[in-house]
Write a protein that holds these residues in place. Structure first.
Motif, short mmCIF file in Angstrom:
data_model
loop_
_atom_site.label_atom_id
_atom_site.label_comp_id
_atom_site.label_asym_id
_atom_site.label_seq_id
_atom_site.Cartn_x
_atom_site.Cartn_y
_atom_site.Cartn_z
N HIS A 1 0.87 -1.18 0.00
CA HIS A 1 0.00 0.00 0.00
C HIS A 1 0.90 1.23 0.00
N LEU A 2 0.93 1.93 -1.13
CA LEU A 2 1.72 3.16 -1.25
C LEU A 2 0.78 4.34 -1.20
N GLU A 3 1.07 5.26 -0.34
CA GLU A 3 0.27 6.48 -0.22
C GLU A 3 1.21 7.65 -0.49
N VAL A 4 0.92 8.41 -1.53
CA VAL A 4 1.76 9.53 -1.94
C VAL A 4 1.09 10.82 -1.48
N GLN A 5 1.85 11.63 -0.76
CA GLN A 5 1.31 12.86 -0.18
C GLN A 5 2.15 14.07 -0.59
N THR A 6 1.50 15.17 -0.90
CA THR A 6 2.22 16.42 -1.09
C THR A 6 2.23 17.23 0.19
N LEU A 7 1.15 17.10 0.99
CA LEU A 7 1.03 17.83 2.25
C LEU A 7 0.85 16.85 3.40
N PRO A 8 1.40 17.17 4.56
CA PRO A 8 1.28 16.25 5.69
C PRO A 8 -0.06 16.35 6.43
N THR A 9 -0.80 17.41 6.23
CA THR A 9 -2.06 17.56 6.94
C THR A 9 -3.19 16.89 6.18
N SER A 10 -4.10 16.31 6.92
CA SER A 10 -5.27 15.68 6.30
C SER A 10 -6.34 15.47 7.37
N THR A 11 -7.55 15.24 6.90
CA THR A 11 -8.68 14.94 7.79
C THR A 11 -9.31 13.66 7.31
N PRO A 12 -9.32 12.60 8.09
CA PRO A 12 -8.68 12.46 9.39
C PRO A 12 -7.16 12.47 9.25
N PRO A 13 -6.44 12.60 10.35
CA PRO A 13 -4.98 12.63 10.30
C PRO A 13 -4.41 11.37 9.63
N LEU A 14 -3.30 11.55 8.96
CA LEU A 14 -2.68 10.45 8.19
C LEU A 14 -2.44 9.18 9.01
N PRO A 15 -1.92 9.25 10.24
CA PRO A 15 -1.72 8.01 10.99
C PRO A 15 -3.02 7.21 11.18
N LEU A 16 -4.10 7.89 11.44
CA LEU A 16 -5.39 7.20 11.58
C LEU A 16 -5.84 6.63 10.24
N ARG A 17 -5.64 7.36 9.16
CA ARG A 17 -5.99 6.85 7.83
C ARG A 17 -5.20 5.59 7.49
N MET A 18 -3.92 5.56 7.88
CA MET A 18 -3.11 4.38 7.59
C MET A 18 -3.64 3.16 8.35
N LEU A 19 -3.99 3.37 9.61
CA LEU A 19 -4.60 2.27 10.38
C LEU A 19 -5.90 1.83 9.74
N ASP A 20 -6.74 2.77 9.38
CA ASP A 20 -8.03 2.45 8.76
C ASP A 20 -7.84 1.67 7.46
N SER A 21 -6.89 2.12 6.64
CA SER A 21 -6.62 1.40 5.38
C SER A 21 -6.14 -0.01 5.66
N TRP A 22 -5.25 -0.16 6.64
CA TRP A 22 -4.74 -1.49 6.99
C TRP A 22 -5.88 -2.41 7.42
N VAL A 23 -6.76 -1.92 8.26
CA VAL A 23 -7.88 -2.74 8.74
C VAL A 23 -8.77 -3.14 7.58
N ARG A 24 -9.09 -2.21 6.70
CA ARG A 24 -9.95 -2.52 5.55
C ARG A 24 -9.30 -3.55 4.63
#
Length: 148
Positions: free
Chosen positions: A25-48
């Motif tokens: 799973h590669l996630e390419v970002q230009t900006l570090p800010t996001s909603t929800p925060p990136l660490p939570l999104r990574m967990l959510d993606s992993w679970v899915r």
């Protein structure tokens, strides 16, 4: 309580490469800010992904633009009873040499660590000009020119 997994995953670019026993799973970002925060999104993606495919999942976040934001340096999600780790690659910290060795990585080479951006761009131009397949050469040239 019901779980709603219909919310789409938002990112600049997300790529899932699946083999018989693993997902990259590669996630390419230009900006570090996001909603929800990136660490939570990574967990959510992993679970899915784990729920759907039940296999090993390697997660990598690639930050393209230099930043001093602590968000670009976070490599895990942590809550009271949960911790989830993922890899982070900050392109501006990477040596350009490995990226110069593969045509498809040349656009990323222009984002790599260098003391001489002009010289690095010239190296990329030389490598792009060596690509024999014209359509591929034009595509990579367009990607290199799109960066800001």
């Amino acid at each position: 309580m019901t779980y709603d997994n219909t919310e789409p995953i938002r990112a600049d670019a997300v790529t899932f490469l699946k083999t018989a026993s693993q997902i990259l799973h590669l996630e390419v970002q230009t900006l570090p800010t996001s909603t929800p925060p990136l660490p939570l999104r990574m967990l959510d993606s992993w679970v899915r992904l784990h729920r759907q495919y039940s296999c090993d999942i390697e997660q990598v976040v690639i930050f393209l633009k230099p930043t001093t934001s602590e968000l670009a340096f976070a490599e895990q999600f942590t809550a009271r009873n949960t911790s989830h780790r993922y890899r982070v690659i900050r392109m501006w910290e990477q040596p350009p040499e490995p990226l110069l060795s593969a045509p498809g990585l040349l656009p990323l080479a222009t984002l790599a660590q260098t003391d001489s951006p002009q010289q690095l761009l010239e190296q990329v131009a030389v490598q792009v000009n060596m690509i024999e397949e014209k359509a591929r050469q034009q595509s990579i040239t367009a990607c290199v020119q799109l960066r800001d």
